[in-house]
Scaffold this motif. Structure first.
Motif, PDB file in Angstrom:
ATOM      1  N   HIS A 121      12.915 -37.877 -20.559  1.00 58.72           N
ATOM      2  CA  HIS A 121      14.146 -37.236 -21.022  1.00 58.72           C
ATOM      3  C   HIS A 121      14.278 -35.848 -20.397  1.00 58.72           C
ATOM      4  O   HIS A 121      13.306 -35.097 -20.338  1.00 58.72           O
ATOM      5  N   VAL A 122      15.479 -35.536 -19.970  1.00 64.22           N
ATOM      6  CA  VAL A 122      15.764 -34.235 -19.362  1.00 64.22           C
ATOM      7  C   VAL A 122      15.664 -33.154 -20.428  1.00 64.22           C
ATOM      8  O   VAL A 122      16.249 -33.275 -21.506  1.00 64.22           O
ATOM      9  N   GLU A 123      14.902 -32.105 -20.124  1.00 64.88           N
ATOM     10  CA  GLU A 123      14.721 -30.987 -21.061  1.00 64.88           C
ATOM     11  C   GLU A 123      15.446 -29.722 -20.632  1.00 64.88           C
ATOM     12  O   GLU A 123      15.529 -28.783 -21.399  1.00 64.88           O
ATOM     13  N   GLY A 124      15.930 -29.682 -19.422  1.00 62.19           N
ATOM     14  CA  GLY A 124      16.600 -28.484 -18.938  1.00 62.19           C
ATOM     15  C   GLY A 124      16.256 -28.241 -17.493  1.00 62.19           C
ATOM     16  O   GLY A 124      15.919 -29.165 -16.757  1.00 62.19           O
ATOM     17  N   VAL A 125      16.324 -26.986 -17.095  1.00 64.97           N
ATOM     18  CA  VAL A 125      16.070 -26.578 -15.717  1.00 64.97           C
ATOM     19  C   VAL A 125      15.237 -25.310 -15.734  1.00 64.97           C
ATOM     20  O   VAL A 125      15.401 -24.461 -16.604  1.00 64.97           O
ATOM     21  N   ARG A 126      14.329 -25.192 -14.789  1.00 59.06           N
ATOM     22  CA  ARG A 126      13.551 -23.973 -14.609  1.00 59.06           C
ATOM     23  C   ARG A 126      13.773 -23.489 -13.182  1.00 59.06           C
ATOM     24  O   ARG A 126      13.633 -24.255 -12.232  1.00 59.06           O
ATOM     25  N   VAL A 127      14.071 -22.205 -13.047  1.00 55.23           N
ATOM     26  CA  VAL A 127      14.236 -21.631 -11.715  1.00 55.23           C
ATOM     27  C   VAL A 127      12.865 -21.259 -11.182  1.00 55.23           C
ATOM     28  O   VAL A 127      12.061 -20.631 -11.873  1.00 55.23           O
ATOM     29  N   GLY A 128      12.595 -21.703  -9.987  1.00 52.37           N
ATOM     30  CA  GLY A 128      11.338 -21.403  -9.312  1.00 52.37           C
ATOM     31  C   GLY A 128      11.637 -21.202  -7.843  1.00 52.37           C
ATOM     32  O   GLY A 128      12.742 -20.774  -7.487  1.00 52.37           O
ATOM     33  N   SER A 129      10.688 -21.562  -7.005  1.00 57.90           N
ATOM     34  CA  SER A 129      10.937 -21.408  -5.577  1.00 57.90           C
ATOM     35  C   SER A 129      10.275 -22.535  -4.797  1.00 57.90           C
ATOM     36  O   SER A 129       9.284 -23.122  -5.227  1.00 57.90           O
ATOM     37  N   VAL A 130      10.870 -22.803  -3.659  1.00 56.44           N
ATOM     38  CA  VAL A 130      10.295 -23.701  -2.655  1.00 56.44           C
ATOM     39  C   VAL A 130      10.190 -22.848  -1.403  1.00 56.44           C
ATOM     40  O   VAL A 130      11.209 -22.464  -0.821  1.00 56.44           O
ATOM     41  N   GLY A 131       8.961 -22.508  -1.057  1.00 53.92           N
ATOM     42  CA  GLY A 131       8.779 -21.530   0.021  1.00 53.92           C
ATOM     43  C   GLY A 131       9.327 -20.198  -0.455  1.00 53.92           C
ATOM     44  O   GLY A 131       9.004 -19.729  -1.546  1.00 53.92           O
ATOM     45  N   ASN A 132      10.204 -19.601   0.324  1.00 56.36           N
ATOM     46  CA  ASN A 132      10.820 -18.325  -0.047  1.00 56.36           C
ATOM     47  C   ASN A 132      12.194 -18.510  -0.671  1.00 56.36           C
ATOM     48  O   ASN A 132      12.863 -17.526  -0.989  1.00 56.36           O
ATOM     49  N   ALA A 133      12.641 -19.737  -0.835  1.00 59.68           N
ATOM     50  CA  ALA A 133      13.972 -20.008  -1.378  1.00 59.68           C
ATOM     51  C   ALA A 133      13.914 -20.241  -2.884  1.00 59.68           C
ATOM     52  O   ALA A 133      13.016 -20.913  -3.388  1.00 59.68           O
TER      53      ALA A 133
END
Length: 172
Positions: A121-133
């Motif tokens: 089940h979808v719980e939300g979104v977390r902002v992180g990074s992939v490389g420098n993006a």
């Protein structure tokens, strides 16, 4: 009058071939239902509020495993699934997501590059990074997960072999 038996024969041949081909594909791992949100992770990342609490069946390739005090987070690069719910890594990726599993999960059971399919089940979104993006990762609380073996990934491919050869023997 002769056309009817021929037409019947062709129809039976077509139906038997279709049944044979359908029997080659394994059944899906998880039972799809009407309550499953049929959207890729990248769509959920763009409008998470529309999907929180919704069930998903997603799959992809393991990127990383991180054990936390009470859970394990597995970052996965999502891919579309075939009719047996196997990830299709030769298709365009559908975004990354984080699968949250209860307790400790042995990272060696989810090596980087392994293909998995899960339901949760979808719980939300977390902002992180992939490389420098900067990157918005949908979070999925996992109900069940399947790690695909090499044999399972090729199980529906035809097992035909055809050969021509020349043999030589010694006659005494």
């Amino acid at each position: 009058m002769r056309r009817l038996p021929r037409l019947l024969s062709l129809t039976l041949l077509f139906l038997s071939t279709a049944l044979l081909l359908a029997a080659c594909a394994p059944a899906p791992i998880f039972k799809p239902g009407s309550n499953i949100a049929n959207v890729p992770p990248e769509t959920v990342a763009q409008a998470p509020e529309r999907y929180i609490g919704r069930a998903v069946i997603w799959g992809g390739q393991v990127v990383a495993v991180q054990n936390m005090p009470d859970t394990t987070e597995v970052q996965i690069l999502g891919y579309p699934l075939d009719s047996s719910q196997r990830p299709l890594p030769n298709s365009p990726a559908g975004g990354r997501f984080i699968a949250i599993m209860k307790g400790y999960v042995e990272p060696l059971n989810y090596p980087a590059g392994a293909l998995v399919t899960l339901t949760g089940h979808v719980e939300g979104v977390r902002v992180g990074s992939v490389g420098n993006a900067s990157y918005a990762f949908p979070l999925v609380r996992v109900d069940a997960v399947h790690v695909w073996t090499a044999a399972e990934l090729r199980s529906d491919k035809p097992h035909f072999s055809f050969g021509l050869g020349v043999g030589m023997g010694i006659i005494r």
